[in-house]
Design a protein around this motif. Structure first.
Motif, PDB file in Angstrom:
ATOM      1  N   UNK A   1      -7.074 -30.732  -4.098  1.00 19.51           N
ATOM      2  CA  UNK A   1      -6.074 -31.799  -4.122  1.00 19.51           C
ATOM      3  C   UNK A   1      -4.858 -31.402  -4.961  1.00 19.51           C
ATOM      4  N   UNK A   2      -5.083 -30.729  -6.087  1.00 22.62           N
ATOM      5  CA  UNK A   2      -3.952 -30.328  -6.926  1.00 22.62           C
ATOM      6  C   UNK A   2      -3.119 -29.237  -6.255  1.00 22.62           C
ATOM      7  N   UNK A   3      -3.767 -28.352  -5.492  1.00 25.68           N
ATOM      8  CA  UNK A   3      -3.019 -27.324  -4.752  1.00 25.68           C
ATOM      9  C   UNK A   3      -2.072 -27.984  -3.753  1.00 25.68           C
ATOM     10  N   UNK A   4      -2.567 -28.966  -3.024  1.00 26.95           N
ATOM     11  CA  UNK A   4      -1.729 -29.655  -2.044  1.00 26.95           C
ATOM     12  C   UNK A   4      -0.604 -30.418  -2.742  1.00 26.95           C
TER      13      UNK A   4
ATOM     14  N   UNK B   1     -11.023 -19.094 -11.797  1.00 23.23           N
ATOM     15  CA  UNK B   1      -9.599 -19.455 -11.811  1.00 23.23           C
ATOM     16  C   UNK B   1      -8.871 -18.833 -10.628  1.00 23.23           C
ATOM     17  N   UNK B   2      -9.064 -17.534 -10.416  1.00 27.97           N
ATOM     18  CA  UNK B   2      -8.344 -16.835  -9.355  1.00 27.97           C
ATOM     19  C   UNK B   2      -8.782 -17.288  -7.973  1.00 27.97           C
ATOM     20  N   UNK B   3     -10.041 -17.645  -7.836  1.00 28.66           N
ATOM     21  CA  UNK B   3     -10.517 -18.133  -6.548  1.00 28.66           C
ATOM     22  C   UNK B   3      -9.775 -19.399  -6.146  1.00 28.66           C
ATOM     23  N   UNK B   4      -9.425 -20.231  -7.131  1.00 26.35           N
ATOM     24  CA  UNK B   4      -8.712 -21.475  -6.829  1.00 26.35           C
ATOM     25  C   UNK B   4      -7.244 -21.239  -6.503  1.00 26.35           C
ATOM     26  N   UNK B   5      -6.781 -19.992  -6.685  1.00 32.92           N
ATOM     27  CA  UNK B   5      -5.372 -19.670  -6.451  1.00 32.92           C
ATOM     28  C   UNK B   5      -5.153 -18.879  -5.169  1.00 32.92           C
ATOM     29  N   UNK B   6      -6.143 -18.851  -4.298  1.00 35.60           N
ATOM     30  CA  UNK B   6      -5.971 -18.179  -3.005  1.00 35.60           C
ATOM     31  C   UNK B   6      -4.753 -18.752  -2.290  1.00 35.60           C
ATOM     32  N   UNK B   7      -3.843 -17.901  -1.867  1.00 36.71           N
ATOM     33  CA  UNK B   7      -2.644 -18.351  -1.186  1.00 36.71           C
ATOM     34  C   UNK B   7      -1.434 -18.451  -2.082  1.00 36.71           C
ATOM     35  N   UNK B   8      -1.604 -18.226  -3.407  1.00 32.67           N
ATOM     36  CA  UNK B   8      -0.452 -18.250  -4.307  1.00 32.67           C
ATOM     37  C   UNK B   8       0.469 -17.072  -4.010  1.00 32.67           C
TER      38      UNK B   8
ATOM     39  N   UNK C   1       2.944  -2.834 -17.745  1.00 33.35           N
ATOM     40  CA  UNK C   1       2.131  -1.869 -17.019  1.00 33.35           C
ATOM     41  C   UNK C   1       2.524  -1.866 -15.550  1.00 33.35           C
ATOM     42  N   UNK C   2       2.621  -0.702 -14.941  1.00 36.83           N
ATOM     43  CA  UNK C   2       2.907  -0.626 -13.516  1.00 36.83           C
ATOM     44  C   UNK C   2       1.734  -1.194 -12.738  1.00 36.83           C
ATOM     45  N   UNK C   3       1.949  -2.245 -11.943  1.00 36.63           N
ATOM     46  CA  UNK C   3       0.835  -2.877 -11.232  1.00 36.63           C
ATOM     47  C   UNK C   3       0.184  -1.919 -10.249  1.00 36.63           C
ATOM     48  N   UNK C   4      -1.125  -1.974 -10.160  1.00 39.36           N
ATOM     49  CA  UNK C   4      -1.857  -1.168  -9.183  1.00 39.36           C
ATOM     50  C   UNK C   4      -1.970  -1.928  -7.857  1.00 39.36           C
ATOM     51  N   UNK C   5      -2.030  -1.212  -6.757  1.00 38.87           N
ATOM     52  CA  UNK C   5      -2.159  -1.893  -5.473  1.00 38.87           C
ATOM     53  C   UNK C   5      -3.464  -2.688  -5.396  1.00 38.87           C
ATOM     54  N   UNK C   6      -3.403  -3.837  -4.752  1.00 31.12           N
ATOM     55  CA  UNK C   6      -4.594  -4.652  -4.572  1.00 31.12           C
ATOM     56  C   UNK C   6      -5.501  -4.038  -3.515  1.00 31.12           C
ATOM     57  N   UNK C   7      -6.813  -4.048  -3.729  1.00 31.26           N
ATOM     58  CA  UNK C   7      -7.737  -3.542  -2.714  1.00 31.26           C
ATOM     59  C   UNK C   7      -7.891  -4.489  -1.540  1.00 31.26           C
ATOM     60  N   UNK C   8      -7.349  -5.704  -1.654  1.00 27.78           N
ATOM     61  CA  UNK C   8      -7.469  -6.682  -0.576  1.00 27.78           C
ATOM     62  C   UNK C   8      -6.176  -6.755   0.233  1.00 27.78           C
ATOM     63  N   UNK C   9      -6.305  -7.125   1.468  1.00 27.20           N
ATOM     64  CA  UNK C   9      -5.127  -7.395   2.279  1.00 27.20           C
ATOM     65  C   UNK C   9      -4.486  -8.686   1.805  1.00 27.20           C
ATOM     66  N   UNK C  10      -3.181  -8.710   1.559  1.00 29.16           N
ATOM     67  CA  UNK C  10      -2.546  -9.926   1.055  1.00 29.16           C
ATOM     68  C   UNK C  10      -2.761 -11.105   2.005  1.00 29.16           C
ATOM     69  N   UNK C  11      -3.052 -12.265   1.437  1.00 30.54           N
ATOM     70  CA  UNK C  11      -3.271 -13.443   2.264  1.00 30.54           C
ATOM     71  C   UNK C  11      -1.932 -14.121   2.538  1.00 30.54           C
ATOM     72  N   UNK C  12      -1.946 -15.063   3.473  1.00 34.07           N
ATOM     73  CA  UNK C  12      -0.749 -15.813   3.801  1.00 34.07           C
ATOM     74  C   UNK C  12      -0.374 -16.678   2.604  1.00 34.07           C
ATOM     75  N   UNK C  13       0.913 -16.684   2.257  1.00 37.71           N
ATOM     76  CA  UNK C  13       1.380 -17.463   1.112  1.00 37.71           C
ATOM     77  C   UNK C  13       1.457 -18.928   1.512  1.00 37.71           C
ATOM     78  N   UNK C  14       0.566 -19.733   0.945  1.00 39.96           N
ATOM     79  CA  UNK C  14       0.586 -21.173   1.204  1.00 39.96           C
ATOM     80  C   UNK C  14       1.015 -21.949  -0.033  1.00 39.96           C
TER      81      UNK C  14
END
Length: 301
Positions: A108-111, A37-44, A5-18
């Motif tokens: 801790x797992x993100x770090x 799940x997605x909340x824990x992936x902020x910065x992916x 599927x062609x991805x739709x644009x996100x309604x949010x401003x992209x966050x800094x990739x950490x």
């Protein structure tokens, strides 16, 4: 046939990739679990949610977090959902992180992941699971174990193909196929938090598909280039596979399996949730044996 599927644009401003990884999350009607799940992936770096025609708000929730939603239409055979995603999607990053919608990364797992992907010595990493079941963290009964590698260098790992003649009754996602990594692997210290059950009805339905797959895998024998051979003295995954293969034929093995989980592995220390969990483990073992019998009867006829 699978379609992208062609991805739709996100309604949010992209966050800094950490967290410089490509995340793949297979879903079907996961509106309840997915936000956590997605909340824990902020910065992916990028997140692909591989949907199978959800009828709830799963896709909209994914897009609201900036994830790219891909529709996967399974009609049997191989590959299944996650392997198809790794083979097909235009992934940007050198590292792939495979999560389920009911799993959560801790701070801790993100770090630890952020540091792991900078280490040139390894091509794959194992996570331990911290299982939440019916409102309780299960600490016994072998409920917590190391998964197959979930963080892997792109192009260095594939799901084993136990057999290709699979159908939709076995689900559209790799159930107990393991990832085989070409290169060195190591265990991470921090676990994935796994919220195992939304409702017992859904748990039973999901494991019915798993037992369909297990019975066919037993009957087929499962021999392929990527197969992870059973071994009593191998990895944890190989040992679990060896025990299952050699115990299925024993008389009363489902009940013995329950006794092993509940008493020998001290599942009783987890209270009523531990009893229910170990009981379901034995019941699924019985379902596998019954379906093997059914397949043998059909073969003879």
């Amino acid at each position: 046939m699978q379609t992208l599927e062609t991805p739709r644009p996100s309604p949010h401003t992209p966050c800094v990739v950490s967290l410089p990884v490509s995340v793949i999350i297979p879903v079907r009607n996961e509106a309840r679990n997915l936000p956590r799940c997605l909340e824990s992936l902020r910065g992916a770096g990028e997140i692909y949610v591989i949907d199978s025609g959800s009828t709830d708000e799963t896709a909209d929730i994914a897009r609201s977090f900036g994830a790219r939603v891909v529709q996967f239409h399974y009609h049997g055979g191989w590959p299944k959902k996650r392997q198809w995603a790794m083979d097909t999607l235009p992934l940007v990053y050198d590292w792939i992180l495979l999560l389920d919608a009911d799993e959560v990364l801790t701070t801790e797992s993100v770090e630890e992941i952020r540091q792991a992907v900078q280490d040139p010595r390894y091509d794959g990493y194992y996570f331990a699971l911290r299982m939440h079941f019916l409102g309780r963290v299960l600490r016994h009964g072998d409920a917590s174990f190391y998964t197959s590698p979930r963080l892997l260098r792109r192009g260095k790992g594939r799901f084993e193909c136990r057999f290709k003649d699979q159908d939709t009754s076995m689900g559209d996602m790799e159930a107990h196929e393991r990832i085989v990594v070409e290169g060195r692997t190591v265990r991470l210290q921090n676990p994935l938090v796994h919220h195992n059950v939304n409702s017992l009805s859904r748990y039973i339905l999901k494991h019915d598909e798993y037992s369909n797959w297990e019975a066919r895998a037993w009957m087929t024998g499962g021999s392929s280039y990527h197969d992870l051979a059973p071994s009593l003295f191998g990895t944890q995954a190989q040992r679990r596979r060896w025990l299952k293969k050699n115990c299925l034929s024993l008389p009363g093995s489902p009940f013995l399996f329950f006794l092993y989980k509940y008493f020998f592995r001290m599942g009783f220390l987890d209270g009523v949730p531990g009893l229910i969990y170990c009981g379901f483990q034995g019941i699924q073992f019985f379902h596998i044996k019954a379906k093997i019998y059914e397949l043998r009867m059909k073969r003879e006829q």
